[in-house]
Structure formats: C-alpha cells, structure tokens
Design a protein around this motif. Structure first.
Motif, mmCIF file in Angstrom:
data_model
loop_
_atom_site.group_PDB
_atom_site.id
_atom_site.type_symbol
_atom_site.label_atom_id
_atom_site.label_comp_id
_atom_site.label_asym_id
_atom_site.label_seq_id
_atom_site.Cartn_x
_atom_site.Cartn_y
_atom_site.Cartn_z
ATOM 1 N N TRP A 283 44.365 36.146 37.275
ATOM 2 C CA TRP A 283 43.391 36.989 38.263
ATOM 3 C C TRP A 283 41.978 36.669 37.970
ATOM 4 O O TRP A 283 41.210 36.523 38.914
ATOM 5 C CB TRP A 283 43.719 38.397 37.639
ATOM 6 C CG TRP A 283 42.582 39.338 38.367
ATOM 7 C CD1 TRP A 283 41.528 39.897 37.623
ATOM 8 C CD2 TRP A 283 42.019 39.309 39.844
ATOM 9 N NE1 TRP A 283 40.631 40.647 38.580
ATOM 10 C CE2 TRP A 283 41.068 40.197 39.531
ATOM 11 C CE3 TRP A 283 42.738 38.974 40.930
ATOM 12 C CZ2 TRP A 283 40.205 40.582 40.935
ATOM 13 C CZ3 TRP A 283 42.026 39.490 42.127
ATOM 14 C CH2 TRP A 283 40.756 40.127 42.127
ATOM 15 N N TRP B 222 46.081 39.761 45.899
ATOM 16 C CA TRP B 222 46.604 39.585 44.736
ATOM 17 C C TRP B 222 47.842 40.777 44.413
ATOM 18 O O TRP B 222 48.818 40.415 44.068
ATOM 19 C CB TRP B 222 45.438 39.637 43.478
ATOM 20 C CG TRP B 222 46.132 39.728 42.186
ATOM 21 C CD1 TRP B 222 46.637 40.928 41.473
ATOM 22 C CD2 TRP B 222 46.524 38.500 41.382
ATOM 23 N NE1 TRP B 222 47.254 40.287 40.183
ATOM 24 C CE2 TRP B 222 47.247 38.911 40.054
ATOM 25 C CE3 TRP B 222 46.207 37.173 41.459
ATOM 26 C CZ2 TRP B 222 47.123 37.990 39.121
ATOM 27 C CZ3 TRP B 222 46.484 36.242 40.517
ATOM 28 C CH2 TRP B 222 47.367 36.750 39.310
ATOM 29 N N SER C 70 48.133 45.761 41.045
ATOM 30 C CA SER C 70 46.566 45.590 41.125
ATOM 31 C C SER C 70 46.249 44.691 39.966
ATOM 32 O O SER C 70 47.039 44.840 39.019
ATOM 33 C CB SER C 70 45.832 46.896 41.301
ATOM 34 O OG SER C 70 46.148 47.877 42.271
ATOM 35 N N PRO C 71 45.088 44.076 40.078
ATOM 36 C CA PRO C 71 44.579 43.289 39.122
ATOM 37 C C PRO C 71 44.294 44.198 38.016
ATOM 38 O O PRO C 71 43.714 45.378 38.051
ATOM 39 C CB PRO C 71 43.414 42.552 39.615
ATOM 40 C CG PRO C 71 43.770 42.688 41.053
ATOM 41 C CD PRO C 71 44.256 43.772 41.235
ATOM 42 N N TYR C 72 44.529 43.873 36.704
ATOM 43 C CA TYR C 72 44.421 44.698 35.583
ATOM 44 C C TYR C 72 42.979 45.157 35.447
ATOM 45 O O TYR C 72 42.554 46.293 35.170
ATOM 46 C CB TYR C 72 44.648 43.643 34.268
ATOM 47 C CG TYR C 72 44.420 44.524 32.912
ATOM 48 C CD1 TYR C 72 43.192 44.312 32.370
ATOM 49 C CD2 TYR C 72 45.103 45.391 32.671
ATOM 50 C CE1 TYR C 72 42.907 44.817 30.891
ATOM 51 C CE2 TYR C 72 45.022 46.190 31.196
ATOM 52 C CZ TYR C 72 43.481 45.736 30.433
ATOM 53 O OH TYR C 72 43.580 46.379 29.230
ATOM 54 N N ALA D 221 41.656 40.953 45.604
ATOM 55 C CA ALA D 221 42.377 41.958 44.586
ATOM 56 C C ALA D 221 43.259 42.327 45.860
ATOM 57 O O ALA D 221 44.323 42.571 45.252
ATOM 58 C CB ALA D 221 41.301 42.952 44.392
ATOM 59 N N ASP E 296 46.675 38.091 33.593
ATOM 60 C CA ASP E 296 45.078 38.559 33.482
ATOM 61 C C ASP E 296 44.325 37.075 33.704
ATOM 62 O O ASP E 296 43.354 37.069 34.197
ATOM 63 C CB ASP E 296 44.893 38.797 31.982
ATOM 64 C CG ASP E 296 43.487 39.374 31.774
ATOM 65 O OD1 ASP E 296 43.010 39.282 30.561
ATOM 66 O OD2 ASP E 296 42.980 39.879 32.662
#
Length: 95
Positions: free
Chosen positions: A9, A80, A87-89, A77, A6
């Motif tokens: 990101w 990432w 995927s990003p949170y 994203a 988290d």
C-alpha cells in the motif's frame, strides 16, 4: 514489522501521489501561462520577482499540489480496496 500489504500500500500510495503531483504541476504551469501570458516564476524567493506574483504562484502551487495528491491517493485507495477486498491499513477509521 510491516506486512506485505502495508508495504504494498505504501508503494502504491507513494506512486499515486507522485503521479498526481507530476500531472498537477504540468496542468498548473499551463494554466498559469494561459491566464497570465508569461512563464511562472522559477524562483519565487528572488527579489526580482514581484511579491504579488510570488505569493500567487506559491498559493496556487501549494493548494493545487495538495489537492492532486489527495485525489490521487484516494483513487489509489479505492483501487486497492477493490483489488484486495479491504481498505488500506492507514486509512481505516478508528472506532
């Protein structure tokens, strides 16, 4: 407490948005100079700047910066997700 993914990101997304905004400001300023033949207003709030010019600059900068931020964050994203496999949170859709 946020986990490392988290925080990672958030740092990546922030850096991407900053870089996108920086590039967008340079590009928008250059396009303004080329299309109007003069420098963009440095202080659009000033009464010395024509209202039409101030509004035009504000609209172009606002839209341009937000589009650049959006595109940069989406690209980050994608990268990432490629690098981490998920995927990003913050971008996960709720079901």
């Amino acid at each position: 407490m946020a986990d490392k993914g988290d925080i990672g990101w958030r740092l990546v997304a922030g850096a991407a948005a900053f870089a996108g905004g920086f590039v967008a400001k340079k590009a928008i300023t250059m396009a303004w100079k080329k299309s109007t033949g003069k420098e963009p207003p440095t202080n659009p709030e000033s009464p010395d700047v024509a209202l039409r010019e101030a509004i035009g600059w504000a609209v172009i900068m606002g839209v341009g910066m937000e589009v650049a931020r959006l595109l940069a964050t989406r690209a980050a994203a994608r990268q990432w997700a490629k690098g981490t496999g998920k995927s990003p949170y913050e971008l996960k859709s709720e079901v």
